[in-house]
Design a protein around this motif. Structure first.
Motif, PDB file in Angstrom:
ATOM      1  N   THR A  17       0.832  -1.258   0.108  1.00 32.95           N
ATOM      2  CA  THR A  17      -0.134  -0.056   0.105  1.00 32.95           C
ATOM      3  C   THR A  17       0.653   1.389  -0.124  1.00 32.95           C
ATOM      4  O   THR A  17       0.394   2.285  -0.589  1.00 32.95           O
ATOM      5  CB  THR A  17      -0.964   0.034   1.121  1.00 32.95           C
TER       6      THR A  17
ATOM      7  N   CYS B 233      -8.604  -3.678   4.993  1.00 32.42           N
ATOM      8  CA  CYS B 233      -7.847  -2.551   4.260  1.00 32.42           C
ATOM      9  C   CYS B 233      -8.901  -1.372   4.233  1.00 32.42           C
ATOM     10  O   CYS B 233      -9.946  -1.490   4.027  1.00 32.42           O
ATOM     11  CB  CYS B 233      -7.451  -2.837   2.883  1.00 32.42           C
TER      12      CYS B 233
ATOM     13  N   LEU C 263      -9.689   2.181   2.441  1.00 35.93           N
ATOM     14  CA  LEU C 263      -9.403   2.843   1.224  1.00 35.93           C
ATOM     15  C   LEU C 263     -10.594   3.856   0.719  1.00 35.93           C
ATOM     16  O   LEU C 263     -11.573   3.536   1.358  1.00 35.93           O
ATOM     17  CB  LEU C 263      -9.088   1.865   0.145  1.00 35.93           C
TER      18      LEU C 263
END
Length: 289
Positions: free
Chosen positions: A38, A114, A116
């Protein structure tokens, strides 16, 4: 000469002073993978590379240079859109929620999430751009306008949560932890940030009679129904809602994500059959699905 002397003065064996780095723990291996994927974190890259080099197959460390997902994310965007995207991608990160090792300590599972940007608000602009393209009205300026809209939405988008599971295994006896799943994570995150293929499916599925609520499954179902109506109208699958019920049960049993993958794979595998010349072997193949 200085290094052996320092080792003696400090009372530290020379072998220990020059020892190779030890393999990372499962938790630290996941963290290093996530930071490289990332953020392209240089310290994490070095740590992960050194860990993987403890394996007998030391060339496995070469994968570290291929993990970063977003190197070309801003490619094709002009300023200020490119800078907007570069800034927002720095906020993406992944964290472990649960870590479990097998009894043999040779395999491990990491459930993680995650964070995002949620770019779903850009779908309307994408659909409009596709419509203009189909009507012949699309131009370079129109494409640039969509990219600017997408960048602005990405900048202001709320965060969304992407949840997944990664399986790890040791490379060699007591070697480092490696994971095929983590190698694929970058591509999966890119598809979340730029879901244009999924949006194309959604647009295409709007023209068919939706049944499952999953575009890939609706497209597969529509293709199967048209195929059966044309070539196999007496099939038991054509009676009532039998075929629809089969797809609906698949969706229920597999869950949305696995059902989507199943339907897309089936559709792609049989696309040539459903849309091209037909034979009895083709009919038997589709029945077997």
């Amino acid at each position: 000469m200085l290094k052996p002397i320092l080792a003696l003065l400090l009372g530290t064996p020379l072998a220990a002073a020059t020892a190779a780095p030890a393999a990372l723990s499962l938790e630290d291996s996941f963290d290093a993978h996530a930071r490289v994927i990332t953020q392209n974190d240089e310290k994490a890259k070095a740590t992960l590379r050194n860990s993987l080099r403890t394996a007998d197959a030391s060339d496995i460390a070469d994968i570290v240079d291929e993990l970063y997902a977003f190197e070309n994310l801003a490619a094709g965007f002009e300023e200020p859109a490119a800078s907007i995207i570069s800034a927002r991608r720095k906020t993406i990160h992944c964290l472990a929620d649960r870590i479990e090792k097998s009894n043999s300590s040779e395999r491990g599972i990491v459930d993680y999430h995650c964070t995002l940007p949620d770019v779903s608000a850009a779908f309307g602009a994408y659909r409009d751009a596709k419509a203009r393209h189909r009507s012949g009205e699309q131009s370079l300026e129109g494409a640039k306008a969509f990219l600017q809209t997408y960048a602005a939405i990405l900048r202001d988008a709320p965060d969304t949560r992407y949840e997944a599971r990664a399986e790890f295994s040791r490379v060699g006896d007591n070697g480092p932890w490696a994971s095929i799943d983590m190698g694929l994570l970058g591509l999966k995150l890119l598809k979340q940030l730029m879901p244009f293929q999924a949006w194309d499916e959604r647009i295409e599925a709007e023209a068919v009679t939706a049944y499952s609520g999953i575009p890939a499954c609706d497209l597969m179902l529509d293709a199967q129904l048209k195929f059966a109506e044309r070539y196999d109208p007496d099939s038991p699958l054509q009676r009532g809602t039998t075929l629809q019920d089969i797809v609906a049960e698949k969706v229920r049993s597999l869950g949305p994500n696995l059902a989507e993958a199943y339907c897309r794979g089936t559709h792609d595998r049989n696309r040539a059959v459903w849309e091209g010349p037909i034979s009895q072997e083709d009919i038997d193949q589709v029945r077997a699905e």
